[in-house]
Design an enzyme around this catalytic site. Sequence first.
Site, mmCIF file in Angstrom:
data_model
loop_
_atom_site.group_PDB
_atom_site.id
_atom_site.type_symbol
_atom_site.label_atom_id
_atom_site.label_comp_id
_atom_site.label_asym_id
_atom_site.label_seq_id
_atom_site.Cartn_x
_atom_site.Cartn_y
_atom_site.Cartn_z
ATOM 1 N N LYS A 160 64.974 -34.882 -11.157
ATOM 2 C CA LYS A 160 65.330 -33.771 -12.048
ATOM 3 C C LYS A 160 64.409 -32.594 -11.766
ATOM 4 O O LYS A 160 63.182 -32.708 -11.851
ATOM 5 C CB LYS A 160 65.223 -34.203 -13.508
ATOM 6 C CG LYS A 160 65.627 -33.110 -14.488
ATOM 7 C CD LYS A 160 66.007 -33.655 -15.850
ATOM 8 C CE LYS A 160 64.826 -34.235 -16.592
ATOM 9 N NZ LYS A 160 65.177 -34.533 -18.000
ATOM 10 N N ILE B 276 68.034 -26.730 -18.701
ATOM 11 C CA ILE B 276 66.760 -26.346 -18.093
ATOM 12 C C ILE B 276 66.543 -26.939 -16.710
ATOM 13 O O ILE B 276 65.508 -26.689 -16.090
ATOM 14 C CB ILE B 276 65.570 -26.725 -18.999
ATOM 15 C CG1 ILE B 276 65.431 -28.241 -19.129
ATOM 16 C CG2 ILE B 276 65.688 -26.075 -20.359
ATOM 17 C CD1 ILE B 276 64.153 -28.662 -19.837
ATOM 18 N N GLY B 277 67.474 -27.712 -16.190
ATOM 19 C CA GLY B 277 67.264 -28.291 -14.873
ATOM 20 C C GLY B 277 68.505 -28.938 -14.306
ATOM 21 O O GLY B 277 69.555 -28.991 -14.951
ATOM 22 N N GLN B 278 68.398 -29.412 -13.082
ATOM 23 C CA GLN B 278 69.505 -30.077 -12.405
ATOM 24 C C GLN B 278 68.980 -31.332 -11.726
ATOM 25 O O GLN B 278 67.777 -31.483 -11.511
ATOM 26 C CB GLN B 278 70.161 -29.150 -11.391
ATOM 27 C CG GLN B 278 69.242 -28.671 -10.282
ATOM 28 C CD GLN B 278 69.845 -27.535 -9.469
ATOM 29 O OE1 GLN B 278 70.437 -26.603 -10.015
ATOM 30 N NE2 GLN B 278 69.696 -27.613 -8.146
ATOM 31 N N VAL B 279 69.886 -32.245 -11.378
ATOM 32 C CA VAL B 279 69.473 -33.540 -10.839
ATOM 33 C C VAL B 279 70.035 -33.772 -9.439
ATOM 34 O O VAL B 279 71.185 -33.437 -9.151
ATOM 35 C CB VAL B 279 69.913 -34.674 -11.775
ATOM 36 C CG1 VAL B 279 69.837 -36.027 -11.101
ATOM 37 C CG2 VAL B 279 69.045 -34.697 -13.007
ATOM 38 N N ALA C 247 74.342 -32.946 -11.017
ATOM 39 C CA ALA C 247 74.531 -32.490 -12.391
ATOM 40 C C ALA C 247 73.569 -31.355 -12.683
ATOM 41 O O ALA C 247 72.534 -31.206 -12.045
ATOM 42 C CB ALA C 247 74.299 -33.639 -13.373
ATOM 43 N N ASP D 122 68.655 -36.088 -28.429
ATOM 44 C CA ASP D 122 69.810 -35.497 -27.748
ATOM 45 C C ASP D 122 70.956 -36.499 -27.788
ATOM 46 O O ASP D 122 70.919 -37.528 -27.112
ATOM 47 C CB ASP D 122 69.457 -35.162 -26.299
ATOM 48 C CG ASP D 122 70.575 -34.415 -25.587
ATOM 49 O OD1 ASP D 122 71.712 -34.409 -26.113
ATOM 50 O OD2 ASP D 122 70.328 -33.853 -24.513
#
Length: 487
Positions: free
Chosen positions: A195, A178-181, A174, A337
Amino acid sequence: MYLRRSATYIVSHVPRTFSVRAISSEKGVKGRGGGEEEDILVKKARRLRKKLEEKEVPSSSLSRMLGFGSMAAKMAFQSASARSTSSESSWMSDAVAETFASELCRMRGAALKVGQILSLQDSQNLPPPLAKALERVRTEANVMPKWQLDEVMSSSFGSNWKQQFKEFDEDPVAGASIGQVHQATTLDGVQVAVKVQYPGVARGIDADMANLQRLMLLGGFVPKGLFLDNVLATAKEELTLECDYLREAKNQERFREFLLGYNVPLQTTSKPKGYFVPAVIRDLTTSTVLTSQWIHGEPVDRLVEEGVPQEVRDSVAERMLRLVIKEVFQLRLVQSDPNWSNFLYDSNTDTLNLIDFGATNEYPVEFVSNYLKLVWACANKDRHEILKMSREIGFLCGRESPAMVKAHIEAAYIMGEPFAAGVQPFEFAKFNHGERMAEQGSVFLKERLVPPPKEVYTLHRKLFGAISTCIKLKAKIDCRKELEAVS
């Protein structure tokens, strides 16, 4: 050994959050159901994988400045072309809106964050092509190429960072603003989600915000009544905090303690009150890398299409609403969120798993106390108290026009309906608040004299998100009882 497509996952609403569901653990091994059903799931997983398009993250100040310049030039050209071939005077064509959304996905960082905030807040007051295009920024984002992943991980753990893991899947499951996992396994065999923050996001916030504000103001993207300055200031502050993964780790641990108790062991099976928060793996966590337990579950908005029974959906919705109320009025620490994929329901254990605590905000005691009084006033349709507390909190200044006061009161009545006496349990399937709130919103844009209080930008995202979840699940629950429990 590192994972090289030895596992297949269904990505839950890629890339709204970092949630995934394991389908099979080894090549050629059928999943839990096996047979044709598993083949369908595997194909679905592969299609979802393809949505994660690899594109380099512009990480230097120059590359990000050029990125915004390129975006502005493309949009200006498309707008001029659209006007030359159409009788309509609007500059916001479908092509312009699509370019804006696509470039936000490519730039990521502050640019994408603002797009996500606008798509969640006051979207009914944006030009229709822009509102439609911004919906994409909540469901799509590019991921960084492997060489950038290696740079970030090396800066945190050294060039031999892979030796910190037994297995590490270099293909992300995913990606977001601001980031990916990535999925991985620790040296002691714990399945984890890693992450990884995009390079340059934190140091580019100020420049990104300045460029984005200039672009949006020159283009007339949003109505003046939205107070764009305040939206951007809130987004800047929120993003700055979100970029500190050590802060997020601390918040995650606070929520884990609040819901599970203190000193809970890593491999605990205890899930009191139907909630669970994964443990942070501190040895594998830095300011730009956050590692925590891998968890399973389905995003809560999928429960209807998955055919989950009504009583289960009611239970999940009740837990969602109870959690929000306790966060605001007891803990005063709110994970703001509202993306549905931050809340994963595991039907095997009847557990609501909570993830992603970057957007977590703490509110002052006085604000929370006054806000609770306002919520009760809305629930009881107490016009005098609504106006009193609205001025006390800062929604109104006391010089508003009769039209603005009327719209404010009507909006308060609408949002208080789920907590009103005499309608419990409340049937959310019949709650048509969207269109009615949009009517009042059009008045706000013209008549509002002061921007909403700073805390409201994040708090209302979470509250409206909880209400939207209850509507999505077609829940029927006693909302007033949950509010009484914290009063």
